[in-house]
Design an enzyme around this catalytic site. Structure first.
Site, PDB file in Angstrom:
ATOM      1  N   ARG A  16     -62.309   0.628  17.819  1.00  0.00           N
ATOM      2  CA  ARG A  16     -61.948   0.210  16.478  1.00  0.00           C
ATOM      3  C   ARG A  16     -62.582   1.174  15.484  1.00  0.00           C
ATOM      4  NH1 ARG A  16     -64.677  -2.951  13.035  1.00  0.00           N
ATOM      5  NH2 ARG A  16     -66.228  -3.434  14.631  1.00  0.00           N
ATOM      6  N   LEU A  53     -67.167  -4.136  25.440  1.00  0.00           N
ATOM      7  CA  LEU A  53     -66.383  -4.612  26.572  1.00  0.00           C
ATOM      8  C   LEU A  53     -65.397  -3.571  27.078  1.00  0.00           C
ATOM      9  CD1 LEU A  53     -65.707  -8.325  25.580  1.00  0.00           C
ATOM     10  CD2 LEU A  53     -67.437  -7.400  27.124  1.00  0.00           C
ATOM     11  N   ASP A  77    -112.266 -26.456  20.761  1.00  0.00           N
ATOM     12  CA  ASP A  77    -112.346 -26.423  19.308  1.00  0.00           C
ATOM     13  C   ASP A  77    -112.010 -27.834  18.794  1.00  0.00           C
ATOM     14  OD1 ASP A  77    -112.313 -25.457  16.618  1.00  0.00           O
ATOM     15  OD2 ASP A  77    -110.132 -25.317  16.765  1.00  0.00           O
ATOM     16  N   TYR A 118     -67.401 -13.127   3.567  1.00  0.00           N
ATOM     17  CA  TYR A 118     -66.950 -12.352   4.719  1.00  0.00           C
ATOM     18  C   TYR A 118     -67.045 -10.845   4.477  1.00  0.00           C
ATOM     19  CZ  TYR A 118     -64.091 -10.645   8.554  1.00  0.00           C
ATOM     20  OH  TYR A 118     -63.650  -9.959   9.658  1.00  0.00           O
TER      21      TYR A 118
END
Length: 738
Positions: free
Chosen positions: A287, A390, A508, A99
């Site tokens: 943030r 958002l 082909d 993480y």
């Protein structure tokens, strides 16, 4: 919005985070459900999927990481009236490498175009793989037939493939919540890592991104990394097809639209208005992260104050930064830089009664957020890179009064939808300053016109539309072994074929009429394809135009009345007639070419030289060396430098490098054939680089089709060799019924 019948029995969500937190109360432990967009959207999907056979609402199963301290908690605590949570516990070192390491210190900065912040660590990639396996172990116990497994975001890029291998019949969706960058960024990843990540995502049936740009970036990476055929928005694998599309995530419009009139929000708005001396308000909330461009935003505001002294003491920039990862030195430095810049600007321009910037480093309640959304004159949303963002959509949805101005970075995914915002480059401080001035001076009528259009869009494309559209995308997924993968529109094609008077079909051989095999001598058309060719030959001029030698072609098509063209145009055989040699060049060029090729035969066991009457080829399909493809390019370069009296063409085909005189090619022969008769319908199909000559020479109204992946001059594409067989079957059926 169209509402369809439930497609799936249950919804299984897999994301790094669970949809709630566990809190201690007087009564004991309880779940506190998050109110974010993803949770709202998932609840909407569950409603549309319907009830279980007992008539009860189907609970959503959610797999996500949990703190190992919760291991001892009774499983019943992880369930409420909506969700059944399935916590994934893992070793602390594995979690940190997965993480904090691979996800947040590599993928996050790299995919946001901050490669200098990226940390490339092999142990972290190992932990990323191990963490994905832990998620699989939990998920594998849950999956039942009829479930939809919906995996989310960049922490779990390997998981779709792992689920597919464990449960081949599972229905799997995947959504990528951050930007997907250009291939030039993806290419910075070590080769094995990028292959694993891209292949991991292709375990899904449907892959979603926020914008059409991200879709194209992903498709380019698939093409470059895995060289798979792509038909429109479908990536074609040998046994199935993956649908890739853009699904712009949004907000719960009604929630934000109505919340601005709640008494608590109104009271808070009045309080802020009074505290800020009724100044014009610019507002931003982010943030803490280097992707948000907060310092550049401050510098743009500073430039505005420098250039517009008449606005001093009349405007206040309310800037909230929400804490995030601030124990990490890099983020501590960002925070210091922000605070120093705020202090400097307030010191330069402020007075005893006026602070140009009201800065807070804290989380906000929903009431506080809504109060500032509905109070401010300008929302300043200027990330340097953002998958969607958002905040800007929340601001627009909250403005029931149709007032306010949105200044939005062109580098946020939302900029592709909210085109009535003032779109700026976040690093251009003059552009930011000009937009602030424009926003503060904007007439109410223009504010209303812009805001109404943006609000109308968000009303139609809210978070529930996002989840609905994603669910409906599974209707586009063909079943296992789909019959025909092509961008050719079949109905008008077959009609034109049936109505034509003079038809010419040019094919082909290897990779087109017959699948590519390890031993070229064993390649054969299937019996059903031979049957289709025989039918077609009765009503069309059929030409097989190949790099194969005369003997092979004559033996393979001995019972079908077709024109045969051997060795890329060196020989021609019409039905019932002897071979005609078209290439009359001398063969003194072969020996120096053979000498160069022999060096590579010695270097790569399993490779061999095939000598034809007018060509010589180095085959390396059976070579296991990792660098053989790169070395084939080196061979081709050396062969082009060989000096001979005969002009030569060096052809790099599918696991083969071939040299032949350049006077004749598939294109020159195709041109000579179709010029002899006034054909009104021509089809040419091939999979190799040599077939491009054929596609280029034919008239632009001809149906030219490239088989497989790669750039092409062909107008259309067939995904796989088996699709050629399907197409010819349908064409031959048309002739039978005509």
């Amino acid at each position: 919005m169209k509402v369809s019948k439930p497609l799936f029995k249950r919804l299984l969500i897999v994301s790094y985070r669970l949809p709630f937190t566990i809190k201690q109360t007087k009564e004991g432990l309880e779940l506190v459900q998050n109110s974010g967009g993803l949770v709202s959207a998932v609840l909407s999907m569950a409603e549309r999927m319907g009830n279980n056979p007992d008539g009860q609402a189907t609970k959503i199963h959610w797999v996500g990481h949990a703190d190992p301290k919760l291991k001892s908690i009774d499983q019943s605590v992880f369930e409420n009236e909506t969700f059944v949570a399935h916590p994934v516990f893992m070793d602390e070192a594995v979690h940190k490498g997965f993480y904090e390491g691979f996800s947040n210190d590599l993928i996050w900065p790299l995919f946001h175009y901050f490669p200098s912040y990226a940390s490339f660590s092999e142990p972290n990639f190992d932990h990323y793989q191990q963490a994905s396996t832990r998620f699989l172990e939990e998920l594998d116990q849950l999956i039942e037939p009829g479930d939809l497994v919906w995996i989310h975001d960049f922490q779990l890029m390997l998981l779709p493939r792992q689920v597919r291998e464990a449960r081949p019949d599972a229905t799997i969706g995947y959504f990528f919540h951050i930007p997907f960058p250009t291939y030039e960024i993806v290419k910075l990843l070590p080769r094995t890592w990028r292959q694993a990540l891209i292949d991991g995502l292709l375990g899904a049936d449907v892959i979603g991104f926020h914008t059409a740009d991200y879709v194209q970036h992903f498709i380019q990476s698939v093409s470059e990394v895995l060289n798979l055929p792509i038909i429109g928005n479908r990536i074609v694998l040998p046994d199935r097809t993956v649908v890739v599309n853009d699904f712009p995530i949004s907000v719960d419009f009604n929630k934000f639209n109505s919340s601005g009139q709640e008494p608590a929000v109104i009271d808070t708005r009045h309080f802020y208005h009074s505290e800020l001396r009724q100044n014009k308000i610019i507002f931003s909330v982010d943030r803490l992260d280097y992707t948000k461009g907060i310092t550049s935003r401050l510098l743009g505001y500073e430039r505005f104050l420098n250039q517009n002294p008449d606005w001093h003491d009349k405007v206040t920039f309310v800037m909230t930064v929400v804490p995030s990862r601030d124990k990490i030195e890099q983020y501590q430095e960002i925070k210091r830089e922000i605070e120093e810049t705020v202090g400097r600007i307030n010191g330069l321009f402020g007075s005893i009664g006026w602070r140009p910037i009201v800065y807070s480093y804290a989380s906000m309640t929903f009431t506080e957020l809504m109060a500032l959304y509905t109070l401010c004159e300008v929302a300043l949303i200027t990330p340097i890179r953002d998958g969607m963002n958002l905040v800007c959509k929340e601001f627009v949805a909250s403005r029931q009064d149709n007032r306010g101005v949105l200044i939005l970075s062109e580098l946020a995914g939302a900029a592709q939808e909210l085109k009535d915002a003032l779109i700026i480059n976040p690093t251009d401080t003059q552009e930011v300053a000009d937009a602030i001035k424009q926003g503060l001076h904007m007439a109410p009528e223009e504010q209303e016109r812009r805001m109404q259009r943006m609000r109308h869009h968000l009303q139609n494309y809210n978070v529930f539309r996002w989840s609905h559209d994603f669910l409906m995308a599974f209707d586009e997924v063909p079943g296992s072994q789909p019959g025909l993968e092509t961008d050719l529109v079949l109905s008008p094609f077959l009609t034109a074929f049936a109505e034509a008077q003079q038809r010419l079909l040019l094919f082909d051989f290897d990779g087109t009429l017959a699948p590519i095999v390890d031993d070229p001598a064993s390649a054969r058309p299937s019996d059903s394809l031979r049957e289709s060719l025989s039918r077609l030959a009765e009503a069309t001029d059929l030409v097989v135009i190949s790099g194969r030698n005369r003997a092979f072609l004559e033996k393979t098509f001995d019972s079908i009345p077709v024109h045969l063209v051997a060795e890329h145009g060196a020989f021609l055989k019409k039905p019932g007639q002897p071979w005609e040699r078209l290439d009359l060049s001398a063969g003194d060029w072969v020996e120096p070419i053979r000498m160069v090729m022999n060096q590579f035969v010695d270097r790569f066991p399993g490779s061999f030289i095939e000598e034809k009457e007018t060509a010589i080829a180095w085959h390396y399909r059976l070579v296991e060396a990792d660098d053989v493809d790169t070395q084939s390019v080196e061979l081709a370069t050396q062969l082009r430098d060989v000096s001979t009296s005969t002009p030569l063409a060096v052809i790099q085909g599918n696991k083969v490098v071939e040299v032949k005189p350049s006077l004749h090619s598939k294109g020159t022969v195709a041109l000579s054939i179709f010029e002899q008769i006034p054909y009104d319908f021509i089809v040419s199909i091939g999979d190799d680089t040599t077939d491009e000559d054929m596609f280029r020479q034919l008239p632009n109204w001809a149906y030219t089709l490239k088989v497989g992946s790669g750039a092409s001059y062909a107008r259309y594409r067939l995904a796989r060799q088996q699709d050629v067989e399907t197409l010819l079957k349908r064409m031959s059926d048309v002739l039978v019924t005509a």
